[in-house]
Design a protein around this motif. Sequence first.
Motif, mmCIF file in Angstrom:
data_model
loop_
_atom_site.group_PDB
_atom_site.id
_atom_site.type_symbol
_atom_site.label_atom_id
_atom_site.label_comp_id
_atom_site.label_asym_id
_atom_site.label_seq_id
_atom_site.Cartn_x
_atom_site.Cartn_y
_atom_site.Cartn_z
ATOM 1 N N ARG A 198 9.102 -63.304 -37.004
ATOM 2 C CA ARG A 198 9.549 -64.452 -36.200
ATOM 3 C C ARG A 198 10.806 -64.088 -35.433
ATOM 4 N N THR A 199 10.923 -64.572 -34.203
ATOM 5 C CA THR A 199 12.115 -64.368 -33.382
ATOM 6 C C THR A 199 12.528 -65.713 -32.804
ATOM 7 N N GLU A 200 13.808 -66.064 -32.970
ATOM 8 C CA GLU A 200 14.276 -67.370 -32.515
ATOM 9 C C GLU A 200 15.613 -67.242 -31.786
ATOM 10 N N ILE A 201 15.796 -68.073 -30.773
ATOM 11 C CA ILE A 201 17.076 -68.233 -30.085
ATOM 12 C C ILE A 201 17.516 -69.680 -30.289
ATOM 13 N N ASP A 202 18.790 -69.913 -30.605
ATOM 14 C CA ASP A 202 19.240 -71.286 -30.859
ATOM 15 C C ASP A 202 19.429 -72.054 -29.554
ATOM 16 N N SER A 203 19.806 -73.341 -29.682
ATOM 17 C CA SER A 203 19.891 -74.223 -28.517
ATOM 18 C C SER A 203 20.990 -73.821 -27.540
ATOM 19 N N THR A 204 22.018 -73.099 -28.003
ATOM 20 C CA THR A 204 23.087 -72.654 -27.106
ATOM 21 C C THR A 204 22.692 -71.417 -26.313
ATOM 22 N N GLY A 205 21.667 -70.709 -26.771
ATOM 23 C CA GLY A 205 21.267 -69.468 -26.121
ATOM 24 C C GLY A 205 22.178 -68.298 -26.453
ATOM 25 N N LYS A 206 23.090 -68.492 -27.414
ATOM 26 C CA LYS A 206 24.061 -67.442 -27.748
ATOM 27 C C LYS A 206 23.879 -66.868 -29.145
ATOM 28 N N ARG A 207 22.940 -67.420 -29.900
ATOM 29 C CA ARG A 207 22.689 -66.924 -31.251
ATOM 30 C C ARG A 207 21.189 -66.726 -31.439
ATOM 31 N N GLY A 208 20.833 -65.662 -32.108
ATOM 32 C CA GLY A 208 19.426 -65.393 -32.360
ATOM 33 C C GLY A 208 19.229 -64.841 -33.749
ATOM 34 N N ARG A 209 18.006 -64.941 -34.211
ATOM 35 C CA ARG A 209 17.675 -64.342 -35.504
ATOM 36 C C ARG A 209 16.250 -63.828 -35.459
ATOM 37 N N VAL A 210 16.042 -62.736 -36.186
ATOM 38 C CA VAL A 210 14.734 -62.093 -36.234
ATOM 39 C C VAL A 210 14.383 -61.866 -37.699
ATOM 40 N N LEU A 211 13.237 -62.395 -38.114
ATOM 41 C CA LEU A 211 12.757 -62.195 -39.474
ATOM 42 C C LEU A 211 11.833 -60.989 -39.483
ATOM 43 N N VAL A 212 12.155 -60.015 -40.322
ATOM 44 C CA VAL A 212 11.383 -58.778 -40.394
ATOM 45 C C VAL A 212 10.791 -58.642 -41.789
ATOM 46 N N ASN A 213 9.485 -58.531 -41.859
ATOM 47 C CA ASN A 213 8.815 -58.291 -43.135
ATOM 48 C C ASN A 213 8.699 -56.785 -43.338
ATOM 49 N N THR A 214 9.198 -56.317 -44.462
ATOM 50 C CA THR A 214 9.266 -54.878 -44.726
ATOM 51 C C THR A 214 8.526 -54.531 -46.007
ATOM 52 N N ARG A 215 7.694 -53.507 -45.939
ATOM 53 C CA ARG A 215 7.054 -52.964 -47.147
ATOM 54 C C ARG A 215 7.747 -51.655 -47.492
ATOM 55 N N PHE A 216 8.127 -51.521 -48.753
ATOM 56 C CA PHE A 216 8.836 -50.315 -49.175
ATOM 57 C C PHE A 216 8.381 -49.882 -50.556
ATOM 58 N N ARG A 217 8.668 -48.615 -50.873
ATOM 59 C CA ARG A 217 8.310 -48.072 -52.178
ATOM 60 C C ARG A 217 9.543 -47.397 -52.780
ATOM 61 N N PRO A 218 9.924 -47.764 -54.000
ATOM 62 C CA PRO A 218 11.024 -47.065 -54.676
ATOM 63 C C PRO A 218 10.577 -45.662 -55.084
ATOM 64 N N LEU A 219 11.354 -44.664 -54.752
ATOM 65 C CA LEU A 219 10.983 -43.276 -55.059
ATOM 66 C C LEU A 219 11.401 -42.862 -56.464
ATOM 67 N N ASN A 220 12.127 -43.710 -57.157
ATOM 68 C CA ASN A 220 12.588 -43.341 -58.503
ATOM 69 C C ASN A 220 11.657 -43.853 -59.588
ATOM 70 N N ARG A 221 10.432 -44.256 -59.192
ATOM 71 C CA ARG A 221 9.452 -44.720 -60.165
ATOM 72 C C ARG A 221 8.224 -43.830 -60.132
ATOM 73 N N ASP A 222 7.521 -43.774 -61.240
ATOM 74 C CA ASP A 222 6.371 -42.883 -61.367
ATOM 75 C C ASP A 222 5.144 -43.407 -60.631
ATOM 76 N N GLU A 223 5.010 -44.738 -60.564
ATOM 77 C CA GLU A 223 3.804 -45.306 -59.958
ATOM 78 C C GLU A 223 3.829 -45.133 -58.437
ATOM 79 N N GLU A 224 2.843 -44.398 -57.916
ATOM 80 C CA GLU A 224 2.786 -44.159 -56.472
ATOM 81 C C GLU A 224 2.413 -45.433 -55.705
#
Length: 201
Positions: free
Chosen positions: A91-117
């Motif tokens: 999601r990407t949003e700009i507020d009503s003033t046009g001076k603030r924005g936010r972007v929601l980023v969904n991230t998939r990651f894998r911890p490398l310090n665990r045995d399960e691939e």
Amino acid sequence: MNKTTIATIFAVAVLAIGGYVYLQEPFNPDRAVIQKMSNQFMEDIQFKDFGSSARYHHELEQDRVDIGRSLEELFLLKPEMLDILDYRIARTEIDSTGKRGRVLVNTRFRPLNRDEEDDIEEADLQLYWMLRHPDCPLGTDCDDRVCTNDSGQPAMQEVEPEKVGDEDEPGPTEVPFECDPSLEHQWFMNLDSTLEQRDYR
């Protein structure tokens, strides 16, 4: 279904689509800008290029940028133990003033310090952006070559005076932040809010 009913349904559908487009502003150029910058920022993070990832923050705040540490606090992993598999802009949003924005980023990651691939986790990152003058500190804007706040007070900074001859160097003095009024405002990542929220699954 008669022609009047079909025409009414069509008109309602057009109005609904128009209302959605108006409210969501999908063609707002600033939305495209912060979405592109968010993608670039996430790619820098994915490839552990923390030097490049700092360039999205305002120049006056880059000495406070520690992306690696922020990632460690967010994912509860050291950056070298974090394998970001992929990400998508949710999601990407700009507020009503046009001076603030936010972007929601969904991230998939894998911890490398665990045995399960196949131990893949997800986190939603909220990236916050602010439209600011490139010469001025947070909460101020350029007014007649000086950065001022909403009350018209100039923003001050400490400077060390140059030593003259053998005389003792006096203490630091305060001078206003100077700015170039011809420079356009730019989008910068809001350092105090970005990478703070956690959403583990």
